[in-house]
Design an enzyme around this catalytic site. Sequence first.
Site, PDB file in Angstrom:
ATOM      1  N   ASP A 193       0.825  -1.220   0.000  1.00 27.67           N
ATOM      2  CA  ASP A 193       0.000   0.000   0.000  1.00 27.67           C
ATOM      3  C   ASP A 193       0.852   1.261   0.000  1.00 27.67           C
ATOM      4  O   ASP A 193       0.500   2.263  -0.622  1.00 27.67           O
ATOM      5  CB  ASP A 193      -0.909   0.035   1.238  1.00 27.67           C
ATOM      6  CG  ASP A 193      -2.245  -0.646   0.981  1.00 27.67           C
ATOM      7  OD1 ASP A 193      -2.433  -1.180  -0.131  1.00 27.67           O
ATOM      8  OD2 ASP A 193      -3.086  -0.642   1.902  1.00 27.67           O
TER       9      ASP A 193
ATOM     10  N   HIS B 288      -4.225   9.336   6.711  1.00 26.47           N
ATOM     11  CA  HIS B 288      -4.066   8.028   7.371  1.00 26.47           C
ATOM     12  C   HIS B 288      -2.725   7.857   8.094  1.00 26.47           C
ATOM     13  O   HIS B 288      -2.604   6.961   8.934  1.00 26.47           O
ATOM     14  CB  HIS B 288      -4.202   6.888   6.354  1.00 26.47           C
ATOM     15  CG  HIS B 288      -5.555   6.784   5.725  1.00 26.47           C
ATOM     16  ND1 HIS B 288      -6.711   6.686   6.466  1.00 26.47           N
ATOM     17  CD2 HIS B 288      -5.931   6.764   4.424  1.00 26.47           C
ATOM     18  CE1 HIS B 288      -7.750   6.600   5.638  1.00 26.47           C
ATOM     19  NE2 HIS B 288      -7.305   6.655   4.399  1.00 26.47           N
TER      20      HIS B 288
ATOM     21  N   GLY C  81      -2.309   3.465   4.304  1.00 27.49           N
ATOM     22  CA  GLY C  81      -3.268   3.898   3.283  1.00 27.49           C
ATOM     23  C   GLY C  81      -2.734   4.936   2.315  1.00 27.49           C
ATOM     24  O   GLY C  81      -3.376   5.965   2.083  1.00 27.49           O
TER      25      GLY C  81
ATOM     26  N   ASP D 195     -13.595  12.728   2.790  1.00 28.12           N
ATOM     27  CA  ASP D 195     -13.027  11.593   2.052  1.00 28.12           C
ATOM     28  C   ASP D 195     -13.917  10.371   2.298  1.00 28.12           C
ATOM     29  O   ASP D 195     -14.552  10.273   3.353  1.00 28.12           O
ATOM     30  CB  ASP D 195     -11.618  11.352   2.619  1.00 28.12           C
ATOM     31  CG  ASP D 195     -10.728  10.447   1.803  1.00 28.12           C
ATOM     32  OD1 ASP D 195     -11.013   9.245   1.745  1.00 28.12           O
ATOM     33  OD2 ASP D 195      -9.719  10.935   1.258  1.00 28.12           O
TER      34      ASP D 195
ATOM     35  N   HIS E  75     -12.924   7.518   3.008  1.00 25.47           N
ATOM     36  CA  HIS E  75     -12.285   6.744   4.079  1.00 25.47           C
ATOM     37  C   HIS E  75     -12.236   7.555   5.378  1.00 25.47           C
ATOM     38  O   HIS E  75     -12.072   8.781   5.346  1.00 25.47           O
ATOM     39  CB  HIS E  75     -10.860   6.347   3.677  1.00 25.47           C
ATOM     40  CG  HIS E  75     -10.804   5.512   2.433  1.00 25.47           C
ATOM     41  ND1 HIS E  75     -10.548   6.054   1.189  1.00 25.47           N
ATOM     42  CD2 HIS E  75     -10.992   4.190   2.242  1.00 25.47           C
ATOM     43  CE1 HIS E  75     -10.571   5.085   0.281  1.00 25.47           C
ATOM     44  NE2 HIS E  75     -10.849   3.951   0.891  1.00 25.47           N
TER      45      HIS E  75
ATOM     46  N   ASP F 287     -12.453  10.777  -3.367  1.00 25.67           N
ATOM     47  CA  ASP F 287     -12.861   9.381  -3.583  1.00 25.67           C
ATOM     48  C   ASP F 287     -14.291   9.136  -3.095  1.00 25.67           C
ATOM     49  O   ASP F 287     -14.827   8.041  -3.245  1.00 25.67           O
ATOM     50  CB  ASP F 287     -11.888   8.400  -2.923  1.00 25.67           C
ATOM     51  CG  ASP F 287     -11.513   8.778  -1.508  1.00 25.67           C
ATOM     52  OD1 ASP F 287     -12.122   9.719  -0.949  1.00 25.67           O
ATOM     53  OD2 ASP F 287     -10.604   8.140  -0.941  1.00 25.67           O
TER      54      ASP F 287
ATOM     55  N   TYR G 215      -9.237   8.541  -6.913  1.00 26.05           N
ATOM     56  CA  TYR G 215      -8.503   7.562  -7.717  1.00 26.05           C
ATOM     57  C   TYR G 215      -9.020   7.422  -9.145  1.00 26.05           C
ATOM     58  O   TYR G 215      -8.544   6.563  -9.878  1.00 26.05           O
ATOM     59  CB  TYR G 215      -8.471   6.223  -6.961  1.00 26.05           C
ATOM     60  CG  TYR G 215      -7.939   6.452  -5.573  1.00 26.05           C
ATOM     61  CD1 TYR G 215      -6.588   6.684  -5.373  1.00 26.05           C
ATOM     62  CD2 TYR G 215      -8.793   6.567  -4.477  1.00 26.05           C
ATOM     63  CE1 TYR G 215      -6.086   6.987  -4.118  1.00 26.05           C
ATOM     64  CE2 TYR G 215      -8.300   6.871  -3.213  1.00 26.05           C
ATOM     65  CZ  TYR G 215      -6.954   7.075  -3.043  1.00 26.05           C
ATOM     66  OH  TYR G 215      -6.453   7.396  -1.805  1.00 26.05           O
TER      67      TYR G 215
END
Length: 430
Positions: free
Chosen positions: A95, A137, A145, A172, A174, A261, A300
């Site tokens: 990652d 992250h 991440g 986000d 996430h 994202d 992304y």
Amino acid sequence: MRPKDRISYFYDGDVGSVYFGPNHPMKPHRLCMTHHLVLAYDLHKKMEIYRPHKAYPVELAQFHSSDYVEFLNRIRPDTQHLFSNELRTYNLGEDCPVFENMFEFCQIYAGGTIDAARRLNNQLCDIAINWAGGLHHAKKSEASGFCYINDLVLGILELLKHHARILYIDIDVHHGDGVEEAFYFTDRVMTVSFHKYGDMFFPGTGDVKDIGEREGKFYAINVPLKDGIDDTSFTRLFKTLISKVVEIYQPGAIVLQCGADSLAGDRLGCFNLSIEGHAECVRFVKKFNLPLLVTGGGGYTKENVARCWTVETGVLLDTELPNEIPENEYIKYFAPDCLLKIPNGHIENLNSKSYLSTIKMQVLENLRSIQHAPSVQLQEVPPDFYIPDFDEDEQNPDERNDQHTQDKQIQRDDEYYDGDNDNDHNMDVG
């Protein structure tokens, strides 16, 4: 319209030229695409453009452990096989790969957020934008991440030198786990994250029950969402909760992480937000007229990331943009329609009205537990930064006067970083 110097925008062309690897979803090239779209719409004429300084290791160590920062500075793709234990310790690998110019990449995006915070602190602008930042992250001693250095935490620490309370908002897809964790035990930062939660979705944290601890109890707010949330549900919930948070917490400044994202059609996301829905959150936060630091984050499907952050730059500048994308170096990425707006997503919305109502009531109930905005004892403001002394004789003469060092920090109006290269145009998926 605000005068030009009230909005500061940070960008360095080098940040978009690094490459995580052929199959990695993170494409920093999206930052070049965003910048060129901002230029194509003439938005640069309405704000001051700055090239950020490269954050010094000692600045990064204001949050991160010095051994971790030192390792990031030392590791290279061709030497990483010698450090398998350290790679495991610091969570570098699939990652978070080691790639060429990785540390410089971190220095630039973190430097942008730190510089943005300092300009706000010194009242040199009202809004500061760093689309390269927002890597939420990263932890104190490990990467996570796709994030190595947590520029948001560093920016917030800078803002805390001048403000008693900082509000951090994250849209986000996430959970903003690294920022929440950094300030989980303090009431001087309130973190509010709207994110997908459940189904083993990364990073797996961010339950509505996670509210902070000790002095920070009730100062972490999590809004866990399911797949397919749409503009109407998201913006209604966002406005209800954020207006209550600002009313009760009374922050001195706001940091807004605008991970793209959460848009419909993202390669890693699962929401149905249009660019208009995403940008409506930015518009709403701007209306509080508090010092505002805006960053990027995830995202992304890179042409949509560029569209989104360009529209949001326009929102921050009170400028409506025509839907037809002007000619620019990356126009082929926006073909065939070459339009700014994207269609809404078609993922089934699993967020029922009763589910969203329950989440809203739980968050509002927790906010009621805060009697009033916490007060902070006045103390001397620490200096902006500590610049280490360099011994010129010890520096490599080839590096001593590199172009970056010679550059003025402020961009001339006729200099626009032409010639950014897309080093993965042959490897793009979808």
